[in-house]
Design a protein around this motif. Structure first.
Motif, mmCIF file in Angstrom:
data_model
loop_
_atom_site.group_PDB
_atom_site.id
_atom_site.type_symbol
_atom_site.label_atom_id
_atom_site.label_comp_id
_atom_site.label_asym_id
_atom_site.label_seq_id
_atom_site.Cartn_x
_atom_site.Cartn_y
_atom_site.Cartn_z
ATOM 1 N N LEU A 108 -42.746 105.779 29.006
ATOM 2 C CA LEU A 108 -43.018 104.724 29.972
ATOM 3 C C LEU A 108 -42.089 104.876 31.170
ATOM 4 O O LEU A 108 -40.897 105.100 31.010
ATOM 5 C CB LEU A 108 -42.788 103.373 29.303
ATOM 6 C CG LEU A 108 -43.233 102.131 30.037
ATOM 7 C CD1 LEU A 108 -44.740 102.153 30.259
ATOM 8 C CD2 LEU A 108 -42.854 100.902 29.227
ATOM 9 N N GLN A 109 -42.622 104.779 32.365
ATOM 10 C CA GLN A 109 -41.834 104.993 33.584
ATOM 11 C C GLN A 109 -41.383 103.660 34.179
ATOM 12 O O GLN A 109 -41.890 103.207 35.206
ATOM 13 C CB GLN A 109 -42.657 105.781 34.605
ATOM 14 C CG GLN A 109 -43.067 107.155 34.143
ATOM 15 C CD GLN A 109 -41.867 108.059 33.906
ATOM 16 O OE1 GLN A 109 -40.990 108.175 34.739
ATOM 17 N NE2 GLN A 109 -41.833 108.689 32.747
ATOM 18 N N LEU A 110 -40.399 103.008 33.549
ATOM 19 C CA LEU A 110 -39.863 101.749 34.074
ATOM 20 C C LEU A 110 -39.075 102.028 35.342
ATOM 21 O O LEU A 110 -38.383 103.029 35.448
ATOM 22 C CB LEU A 110 -38.953 101.099 33.037
ATOM 23 C CG LEU A 110 -39.585 100.735 31.697
ATOM 24 C CD1 LEU A 110 -38.539 100.139 30.773
ATOM 25 C CD2 LEU A 110 -40.746 99.784 31.887
ATOM 26 N N LYS A 111 -39.174 101.103 36.308
ATOM 27 C CA LYS A 111 -38.472 101.271 37.576
ATOM 28 C C LYS A 111 -37.162 100.495 37.619
ATOM 29 O O LYS A 111 -36.157 100.994 38.106
ATOM 30 C CB LYS A 111 -39.355 100.813 38.729
ATOM 31 C CG LYS A 111 -40.574 101.678 38.927
ATOM 32 C CD LYS A 111 -41.366 101.173 40.105
ATOM 33 C CE LYS A 111 -42.594 102.025 40.329
ATOM 34 N NZ LYS A 111 -43.360 101.553 41.482
ATOM 35 N N GLN A 112 -37.174 99.263 37.164
ATOM 36 C CA GLN A 112 -35.983 98.417 37.183
ATOM 37 C C GLN A 112 -36.288 97.146 36.401
ATOM 38 O O GLN A 112 -37.433 96.896 36.051
ATOM 39 C CB GLN A 112 -35.578 98.064 38.615
ATOM 40 C CG GLN A 112 -36.599 97.204 39.336
ATOM 41 C CD GLN A 112 -36.248 96.981 40.795
ATOM 42 O OE1 GLN A 112 -35.755 97.882 41.451
ATOM 43 N NE2 GLN A 112 -36.504 95.796 41.294
ATOM 44 N N TYR B 178 -35.112 88.955 43.765
ATOM 45 C CA TYR B 178 -35.559 88.048 42.706
ATOM 46 C C TYR B 178 -34.942 88.507 41.386
ATOM 47 O O TYR B 178 -35.091 89.660 40.997
ATOM 48 C CB TYR B 178 -37.086 88.094 42.653
ATOM 49 C CG TYR B 178 -37.722 87.304 41.549
ATOM 50 C CD1 TYR B 178 -37.528 85.937 41.452
ATOM 51 C CD2 TYR B 178 -38.551 87.914 40.626
ATOM 52 C CE1 TYR B 178 -38.139 85.198 40.463
ATOM 53 C CE2 TYR B 178 -39.175 87.189 39.628
ATOM 54 C CZ TYR B 178 -38.966 85.832 39.554
ATOM 55 O OH TYR B 178 -39.566 85.105 38.562
ATOM 56 N N THR B 179 -34.223 87.615 40.705
ATOM 57 C CA THR B 179 -33.466 88.016 39.526
ATOM 58 C C THR B 179 -33.718 87.143 38.309
ATOM 59 O O THR B 179 -33.912 87.651 37.219
ATOM 60 C CB THR B 179 -31.951 87.997 39.842
ATOM 61 O OG1 THR B 179 -31.709 88.793 40.998
ATOM 62 C CG2 THR B 179 -31.128 88.540 38.697
ATOM 63 N N ILE B 180 -33.690 85.825 38.479
ATOM 64 C CA ILE B 180 -33.749 84.911 37.329
ATOM 65 C C ILE B 180 -34.893 83.917 37.483
ATOM 66 O O ILE B 180 -35.093 83.346 38.550
ATOM 67 C CB ILE B 180 -32.418 84.146 37.160
ATOM 68 C CG1 ILE B 180 -31.308 85.103 36.730
ATOM 69 C CG2 ILE B 180 -32.556 83.003 36.145
ATOM 70 C CD1 ILE B 180 -29.946 84.466 36.598
#
Length: 129
Positions: free
Chosen positions: A2-6, A54-56
């Protein structure tokens, strides 16, 4: 593979939405970028950004169960934030009535770090860059 980005976001359920929103925004410096009341769930959802990213997702739910208190329990252990100076960050938190653990040295990286907690006891870490 799987190619997760972040990591896109972290979801946190608060026992007191207003108190946790104030903590993350006024104490830690997050920005509230969106806020929605979901009547069907009697729940608030706040979108929080850190330095424009955008974090939480901060949620409230009626009567959520308490967090498991053992630090080595299965599940999320803590959230870590990078800072330039752990001592200065601790001093700022202390001025706001937030207790930090004594600063320690990560034995694997040699970097300085400390832990503190959000209003619901979620463990948070400051890690010196």
């Amino acid at each position: 593979m799987l190619q997760l980005k972040q990591v896109h976001h972290i979801a946190i359920i608060a026992s007191d939405y207003a108190r946790s929103k104030a903590f993350y925004c006024d104490v830690l410096g997050f920005t509230l970028t969106g806020e929605h009341y979901r009547e069907a769930r009697d729940s608030w959802k706040g979108d929080l950004a850190l330095n424009g990213q955008y974090t939480i997702e901060l949620f409230s739910f009626p009567s959520p169960p308490a967090r498991v208190t053992q630090p080595e329990a299965c599940g999320l252990r803590h959230l870590a934030f990078t800072v330039e100076d752990v001592d200065a960050a601790c001093a700022q938190l202390t001025e706001k009535g937030i207790c930090c653990e004594p600063v320690r040295i990560d034995p694997l990286t040699g970097k300085r770090c400390t832990f503190f907690a959000d209003p619901d006891g979620l463990p948070l870490e400051l890690y010196q860059a």
